[in-house]
Write a protein that holds these residues in place. Structure first.
Motif, PDB file in Angstrom:
ATOM      1  N   UNK A   1       0.820  -1.209   0.000  1.00  0.00           N
ATOM      2  CA  UNK A   1       0.000   0.000   0.000  1.00  0.00           C
ATOM      3  C   UNK A   1       0.857   1.263   0.000  1.00  0.00           C
ATOM      4  N   UNK A   2       1.854   1.293  -0.878  1.00  0.00           N
ATOM      5  CA  UNK A   2       2.723   2.465  -0.889  1.00  0.00           C
ATOM      6  C   UNK A   2       2.005   3.698  -1.427  1.00  0.00           C
TER       7      UNK A   2
ATOM      8  N   UNK B   1       0.053  13.231  -5.915  1.00  0.00           N
ATOM      9  CA  UNK B   1       0.333  11.924  -5.328  1.00  0.00           C
ATOM     10  C   UNK B   1       0.007  10.821  -6.340  1.00  0.00           C
ATOM     11  N   UNK B   2       0.622   9.657  -6.106  1.00  0.00           N
ATOM     12  CA  UNK B   2       0.291   8.458  -6.869  1.00  0.00           C
ATOM     13  C   UNK B   2       0.360   7.283  -5.902  1.00  0.00           C
ATOM     14  N   UNK B   3      -0.641   6.414  -5.955  1.00  0.00           N
ATOM     15  CA  UNK B   3      -0.659   5.313  -4.994  1.00  0.00           C
ATOM     16  C   UNK B   3      -0.347   3.979  -5.667  1.00  0.00           C
ATOM     17  N   UNK B   4      -0.440   2.899  -4.883  1.00  0.00           N
ATOM     18  CA  UNK B   4      -0.051   1.577  -5.353  1.00  0.00           C
ATOM     19  C   UNK B   4      -0.954   1.076  -6.484  1.00  0.00           C
ATOM     20  N   UNK B   5      -2.115   1.678  -6.661  1.00  0.00           N
ATOM     21  CA  UNK B   5      -3.013   1.330  -7.772  1.00  0.00           C
ATOM     22  C   UNK B   5      -2.819   2.236  -8.975  1.00  0.00           C
ATOM     23  N   UNK B   6      -1.888   3.176  -8.877  1.00  0.00           N
ATOM     24  CA  UNK B   6      -1.679   4.118  -9.962  1.00  0.00           C
ATOM     25  C   UNK B   6      -2.647   5.280  -9.965  1.00  0.00           C
ATOM     26  N   UNK B   7      -3.437   5.405  -8.914  1.00  0.00           N
ATOM     27  CA  UNK B   7      -4.378   6.517  -8.814  1.00  0.00           C
ATOM     28  C   UNK B   7      -3.617   7.788  -8.460  1.00  0.00           C
TER      29      UNK B   7
ATOM     30  N   UNK C   1       2.304  16.369 -14.288  1.00  0.00           N
ATOM     31  CA  UNK C   1       1.953  14.958 -14.336  1.00  0.00           C
ATOM     32  C   UNK C   1       2.893  14.169 -13.435  1.00  0.00           C
ATOM     33  N   UNK C   2       2.333  13.373 -12.551  1.00  0.00           N
ATOM     34  CA  UNK C   2       3.117  12.514 -11.665  1.00  0.00           C
ATOM     35  C   UNK C   2       3.082  11.100 -12.239  1.00  0.00           C
ATOM     36  N   UNK C   3       4.228  10.432 -12.214  1.00  0.00           N
ATOM     37  CA  UNK C   3       4.305   9.086 -12.766  1.00  0.00           C
ATOM     38  C   UNK C   3       5.487   8.368 -12.138  1.00  0.00           C
ATOM     39  N   UNK C   4       5.518   7.066 -12.329  1.00  0.00           N
ATOM     40  CA  UNK C   4       6.656   6.271 -11.890  1.00  0.00           C
ATOM     41  C   UNK C   4       7.075   5.363 -13.042  1.00  0.00           C
ATOM     42  N   UNK C   5       8.311   4.942 -13.033  1.00  0.00           N
ATOM     43  CA  UNK C   5       8.780   4.073 -14.102  1.00  0.00           C
ATOM     44  C   UNK C   5       8.275   2.649 -13.878  1.00  0.00           C
TER      45      UNK C   5
ATOM     46  N   UNK D   1      -5.049   5.960   2.179  1.00  0.00           N
ATOM     47  CA  UNK D   1      -5.554   7.293   1.836  1.00  0.00           C
ATOM     48  C   UNK D   1      -4.403   8.134   1.327  1.00  0.00           C
ATOM     49  N   UNK D   2      -4.187   8.136   0.044  1.00  0.00           N
ATOM     50  CA  UNK D   2      -3.043   8.795  -0.585  1.00  0.00           C
ATOM     51  C   UNK D   2      -3.572   9.966  -1.397  1.00  0.00           C
ATOM     52  N   UNK D   3      -3.540  11.149  -0.811  1.00  0.00           N
ATOM     53  CA  UNK D   3      -4.093  12.332  -1.440  1.00  0.00           C
ATOM     54  C   UNK D   3      -3.152  13.500  -1.242  1.00  0.00           C
ATOM     55  N   UNK D   4      -3.163  14.466  -2.190  1.00  0.00           N
ATOM     56  CA  UNK D   4      -2.186  15.556  -2.142  1.00  0.00           C
ATOM     57  C   UNK D   4      -2.397  16.438  -0.910  1.00  0.00           C
ATOM     58  N   UNK D   5      -3.620  16.457  -0.360  1.00  0.00           N
ATOM     59  CA  UNK D   5      -3.887  17.354   0.770  1.00  0.00           C
ATOM     60  C   UNK D   5      -3.545  16.739   2.116  1.00  0.00           C
ATOM     61  N   UNK D   6      -3.110  15.467   2.152  1.00  0.00           N
ATOM     62  CA  UNK D   6      -2.836  14.819   3.427  1.00  0.00           C
ATOM     63  C   UNK D   6      -1.400  14.360   3.525  1.00  0.00           C
ATOM     64  N   UNK D   7      -0.628  14.908   4.460  1.00  0.00           N
ATOM     65  CA  UNK D   7       0.751  14.457   4.651  1.00  0.00           C
ATOM     66  C   UNK D   7       0.859  13.199   5.504  1.00  0.00           C
TER      67      UNK D   7
END
Length: 122
Positions: A29-30, A48-54, A66-70, A100-106
């Motif tokens: 759940x990264x 933000x980007x989570x383990x589901x790519x959301x 745009x946020x992305x990972x390789x 809960x991976x959202x840009x407004x929550x640290x």
């Protein structure tokens, strides 16, 4: 074990791509993200980007960044287009664990890079 690269100075309307190397993608759940802090301001979430790519984005950058990972999930990117002077800040990559991976929550973020300066001139 996080380190940003790719910062620098660019004219208004230009583009930059930030990269962040990390070996902390193993948890189921990264959560990964980019934050920024302007001089004299508070640190704010950018994307933000989570383990589901959301992905989530603050309205200030939506449609421009745009946020992305390789595919190997060892590098996090932030492609920044149509940069404006008010995008000038130190940008930090962050990683952590949480549903809960959202840009407004640290809250999910436990690890932070040292930051990379982005300066946009008019």
């Amino acid at each position: 074990h996080l380190r940003e690269s790719g910062g620098g100075s660019v004219e208004s309307g230009g583009s930059l791509r930030l990269s962040c190397s990390t070996s902390n993608y193993n948890h189921e759940f990264y959560c990964l993200g980019w934050w920024r802090q302007a001089q004299g301001g508070e640190r704010e979430g950018v994307a933000t980007i989570d383990h589901n790519g959301v992905t989530t984005y603050t309205d200030f950058v939506k449609g421009r960044f745009t946020v992305a990972q390789d595919n190997a999930k060892t590098t996090l990117y932030l492609q920044m287009n149509s940069l404006q002077p008010n995008d000038t800040a130190t940008y930090y990559c962050a990683s952590g664990v949480g549903n809960y991976c959202r840009y407004w929550s640290p809250l999910p973020f436990s690890w932070w890079g040292p930051g990379a300066q982005v300066t946009v001139t008019s």
